[in-house]
Scaffold this motif. Sequence first.
Motif: not given
Length: 289
Positions: A151-153, A32-33, A163-164, A70-72
């Motif tokens: 932040c991650l991808t 789940i992201i 993410g953003d 979590e991307t960030h």
Amino acid sequence: MTQQPIVTHFFDEPTNTYSYVVQDPASKHCAIIDSVLDFDYAAGRTDTTSADQILDFISEQQLTVDWILETHVHADHLSAAPYLQQKTGAKLGIGEHIKTVQDTFGKAFNAGTEFARDGSQFDRLFSDGDQFTIGELQAEVLHTPGHTPACLTYVIGNAAFVGDTLFMPDFGTARCDFPGGDARILYQSIQKVFALPDTTRLFMCHDYKAPGRDEYAFETTVAEEKQANIHVGGGKTEDEFVKMRTERDATLNMPRLILPSVQINMRAGQMPPAEDNQQRYLKIPLNLF
């Protein structure tokens, strides 16, 4: 052959947020992201309707959740990670630079010594280049800072969850004026995403319907972003991007939910500890941001 995960999206219109279930078709394991905990700011009440929709889907598909990712640290919605972790037993992951974000906002919210700033609220702190698995799916981590330091991808088979870092090509890129943000670093991070194969599917964390577009959208490709992204595509230079992004950010209001979101999400979605009356409170720093 590049693996092709099954990707199912869930959209929270009040915060314009996309959450994803990323499934390994060979094993029925999933991740789940960027989950959402519903929040009525005026009433100070949380609700799990959005997270329960994800759980219902997972139950219907008989999936096993390996990861909650979590991307960030989001500034526009609350994470439902603790609730989902309680229901699934999955591991919770984020980028290792969460420690920088925790230090910055721990001071901003005067969180005190009870708030650990070492990322220990998470099960896994990912570094650039780290690899992990979702069932038999291979996943790799790209550190893509600029919007925030952490932040991650997540590159999972032929799909990447940015993410953003990027929005749909007709909407552009993320702001860089939060503490620790940097437009030049964001440009460089986007080049890491652009170095992925052109056919890589890119999944957005948000969409706000660019002018002239009637429908929300969440999926594009590396090739489409490189060619058509209005902020960074078509060969725009780093200096051009930094000038545009800096001038644009100066005109933007703060996100409506930034104050509750950050002080909860920096705790991996946990609420601040209860005070001596057993009630939990969020802080509103005055004239700080």
